[in-house]
Write a protein that holds these residues in place. Structure first.
Motif, mmCIF file in Angstrom:
data_model
loop_
_atom_site.group_PDB
_atom_site.id
_atom_site.type_symbol
_atom_site.label_atom_id
_atom_site.label_comp_id
_atom_site.label_asym_id
_atom_site.label_seq_id
_atom_site.Cartn_x
_atom_site.Cartn_y
_atom_site.Cartn_z
ATOM 1 N N ILE A 2 -19.966 26.356 -11.435
ATOM 2 C CA ILE A 2 -20.423 25.624 -10.252
ATOM 3 C C ILE A 2 -21.469 24.582 -10.627
ATOM 4 C CG2 ILE A 2 -21.671 25.873 -8.069
ATOM 5 C CD1 ILE A 2 -20.306 28.571 -7.718
ATOM 6 N N LEU A 3 -22.372 24.955 -11.529
ATOM 7 C CA LEU A 3 -23.400 24.008 -11.964
ATOM 8 C C LEU A 3 -22.784 22.814 -12.687
ATOM 9 C CD1 LEU A 3 -26.361 23.253 -12.307
ATOM 10 C CD2 LEU A 3 -26.411 24.656 -14.381
ATOM 11 N N LEU A 4 -21.820 23.051 -13.565
ATOM 12 C CA LEU A 4 -21.182 21.954 -14.284
ATOM 13 C C LEU A 4 -20.429 21.030 -13.333
ATOM 14 C CD1 LEU A 4 -19.809 23.683 -17.520
ATOM 15 C CD2 LEU A 4 -21.853 22.281 -17.254
ATOM 16 N N ILE A 5 -19.760 21.604 -12.364
ATOM 17 C CA ILE A 5 -19.032 20.771 -11.396
ATOM 18 C C ILE A 5 -20.006 19.935 -10.575
ATOM 19 C CG2 ILE A 5 -17.586 20.868 -9.331
ATOM 20 C CD1 ILE A 5 -16.204 23.291 -10.537
ATOM 21 N N ALA A 6 -21.134 20.526 -10.202
ATOM 22 C CA ALA A 6 -22.140 19.776 -9.446
ATOM 23 C C ALA A 6 -22.703 18.628 -10.280
ATOM 24 C CB ALA A 6 -23.262 20.719 -9.001
ATOM 25 N N LEU A 7 -22.971 18.875 -11.564
ATOM 26 C CA LEU A 7 -23.464 17.806 -12.437
ATOM 27 C C LEU A 7 -22.428 16.705 -12.603
ATOM 28 C CD1 LEU A 7 -25.262 19.863 -15.243
ATOM 29 C CD2 LEU A 7 -26.329 18.494 -13.441
ATOM 30 N N ALA A 8 -21.164 17.088 -12.748
ATOM 31 C CA ALA A 8 -20.103 16.095 -12.883
ATOM 32 C C ALA A 8 -19.982 15.249 -11.619
ATOM 33 C CB ALA A 8 -18.778 16.799 -13.188
ATOM 34 N N ALA A 9 -20.052 15.899 -10.463
ATOM 35 C CA ALA A 9 -19.977 15.154 -9.204
ATOM 36 C C ALA A 9 -21.143 14.187 -9.062
ATOM 37 C CB ALA A 9 -19.937 16.136 -8.031
ATOM 38 N N LEU A 10 -22.334 14.616 -9.462
ATOM 39 C CA LEU A 10 -23.500 13.738 -9.395
ATOM 40 C C LEU A 10 -23.337 12.539 -10.312
ATOM 41 C CD1 LEU A 10 -26.392 13.159 -8.456
ATOM 42 C CD2 LEU A 10 -27.209 14.604 -10.338
ATOM 43 N N ALA A 11 -22.846 12.763 -11.528
ATOM 44 C CA ALA A 11 -22.646 11.660 -12.469
ATOM 45 C C ALA A 11 -21.603 10.673 -11.955
ATOM 46 C CB ALA A 11 -22.240 12.211 -13.836
ATOM 47 N N LEU A 12 -20.511 11.180 -11.380
ATOM 48 C CA LEU A 12 -19.485 10.283 -10.833
ATOM 49 C C LEU A 12 -20.029 9.481 -9.663
ATOM 50 C CD1 LEU A 12 -16.359 12.635 -10.959
ATOM 51 C CD2 LEU A 12 -16.854 10.673 -12.436
ATOM 52 N N TRP A 13 -20.881 10.097 -8.863
ATOM 53 C CA TRP A 13 -21.452 9.379 -7.715
ATOM 54 C C TRP A 13 -22.428 8.304 -8.183
ATOM 55 C CZ3 TRP A 13 -26.532 9.231 -5.653
ATOM 56 C CH2 TRP A 13 -26.627 8.604 -4.410
ATOM 57 N N LEU A 14 -23.232 8.605 -9.218
ATOM 58 C CA LEU A 14 -24.210 7.639 -9.708
ATOM 59 C C LEU A 14 -23.549 6.453 -10.411
ATOM 60 C CD1 LEU A 14 -26.954 10.056 -11.120
ATOM 61 C CD2 LEU A 14 -27.064 8.687 -9.018
ATOM 62 N N THR A 15 -22.361 6.649 -10.964
ATOM 63 C CA THR A 15 -21.672 5.569 -11.680
ATOM 64 C C THR A 15 -20.586 4.909 -10.839
ATOM 65 O OG1 THR A 15 -20.112 7.173 -12.647
ATOM 66 C CG2 THR A 15 -22.105 6.670 -13.905
ATOM 67 N N ARG A 16 -20.609 5.161 -9.544
ATOM 68 C CA ARG A 16 -19.530 4.656 -8.684
ATOM 69 C C ARG A 16 -19.500 3.136 -8.626
ATOM 70 N NH1 ARG A 16 -23.852 5.990 -5.779
ATOM 71 N NH2 ARG A 16 -24.483 4.746 -3.960
ATOM 72 N N ASP A 17 -20.640 2.466 -8.772
ATOM 73 C CA ASP A 17 -20.698 1.012 -8.658
ATOM 74 C C ASP A 17 -20.643 0.305 -10.006
ATOM 75 O OD1 ASP A 17 -20.944 1.185 -5.871
ATOM 76 O OD2 ASP A 17 -23.133 1.385 -5.987
ATOM 77 N N LEU A 18 -20.538 1.067 -11.102
ATOM 78 C CA LEU A 18 -20.500 0.456 -12.427
ATOM 79 C C LEU A 18 -19.067 0.146 -12.834
ATOM 80 C CD1 LEU A 18 -23.096 2.677 -14.354
ATOM 81 C CD2 LEU A 18 -23.464 0.466 -13.252
ATOM 82 N N ASP A 19 -18.927 -0.886 -13.641
ATOM 83 C CA ASP A 19 -17.601 -1.303 -14.104
ATOM 84 C C ASP A 19 -17.162 -0.406 -15.256
ATOM 85 O OD1 ASP A 19 -15.273 -2.771 -14.538
ATOM 86 O OD2 ASP A 19 -16.285 -4.097 -15.970
ATOM 87 N N GLN A 20 -15.945 0.122 -15.166
ATOM 88 C CA GLN A 20 -15.435 0.993 -16.220
ATOM 89 C C GLN A 20 -14.859 0.207 -17.379
ATOM 90 O OE1 GLN A 20 -13.451 4.750 -15.299
ATOM 91 N NE2 GLN A 20 -11.677 4.027 -16.449
ATOM 92 N N GLY A 21 -14.253 -0.934 -17.114
ATOM 93 C CA GLY A 21 -13.670 -1.736 -18.177
ATOM 94 C C GLY A 21 -12.390 -1.123 -18.715
ATOM 95 N N THR A 22 -12.019 -1.515 -19.921
ATOM 96 C CA THR A 22 -10.815 -1.015 -20.578
ATOM 97 C C THR A 22 -11.192 -0.484 -21.963
ATOM 98 O OG1 THR A 22 -10.287 -3.170 -21.555
ATOM 99 C CG2 THR A 22 -9.422 -2.708 -19.356
#
Length: 222
Positions: free
Chosen positions: A27-47
């Motif tokens: 549960i802790l790892l999933i919460a950390l992953a969700a937080l990281a995805l939310w914080l990087t939502r506006d960043l460009d992923q590129g190729t």
């Protein structure tokens, strides 16, 4: 017929959950992953040919989330340890290391406090050494060698190979190098100096008495 040891959390466990620590960790790892995805939502992923700033943290977060799901799945199929008392030592020093990295990698201002950007040259070793004290067996010598070895690896990986816009060294140090040197050349020389420093620390302190530098007791109290 063997009898289970008294106080064994595994033998006396009831219900479908066979590894409570696996559930909590997943549960802790999933919460950390969700937080990281939310914080990087506006960043460009590129190729893959031109990686953006969100490429590495986003896929790392996905990997962490999948690991959390695997832990939860295994908690129902494999025997594991019960939940124990929480220790504040590990989370305290890990969070402190993250904060130290965040406020030193780039210029930081808070109220009347201003910290100049020190780059990965300072922020990397600082985070590694501070985070290393999450373990009660931490020794400054070992942490220093690790910091001087891992930081140049990160420099070459992120700044040289992946071409990510990560500040590597304090701006004041740029004047110490010839003006016609490229940023990658300066980065490679800096990485080589750090690796050399790691070898110097290793060989000059190899015969020293192995002492443990402990900043908290083993009960988890800070």
């Amino acid at each position: 017929m063997p009898t289970p040891h008294e106080g064994s959390g595994i033998s006396g466990r009831h219900g479908p959950v066979r590894a409570p620590q696996g559930i909590a960790g997943g549960i802790l790892l999933i919460a950390l992953a969700a937080l990281a995805l939310w914080l990087t939502r506006d960043l460009d992923q590129g190729t893959l040919n031109s990686m953006g700033p969100a490429m590495l943290p986003r896929w790392l977060a996905i990997g962490v989330g999948l690991s959390g799901l695997a832990l939860i799945a295994f908690a129902f199929t494999r025997e594991g340890e019960p939940l124990e008392r929480w220790s504040l030592r590990g989370p305290f020093f890990i969070i402190l290391a993250i904060l130290a990295f965040a406020v030193t990698i780039r210029p930081f201002s808070f109220g009347g406090i201003t910290i100049p950007g020190l780059g990965l040259l300072v922020a990397g070793p600082l985070a590694i050494i501070v985070g290393g004290y999450a373990s009660p067996e931490a020794r400054f010598r070992d942490l220093l060698i690790l910091a001087l070895s891992l930081t140049p690896f990160c420099m070459l990986l992120f700044g040289d190979l992946l071409n990510l816009p990560i500040p590597v060294f304090p701006q004041a140090l740029a004047e110490l190098f010839p003006a016609d040197w490229s940023q990658k050349a300066v980065m490679r020389v800096t990485a080589a100096v750090l690796v050399a420093g790691a070898f110097v620390v290793f060989f000059t302190t190899r015969g020293s008495r192995k002492t443990t530098i402990d900043v908290a007791d083993h009960s988890g109290r800070i």
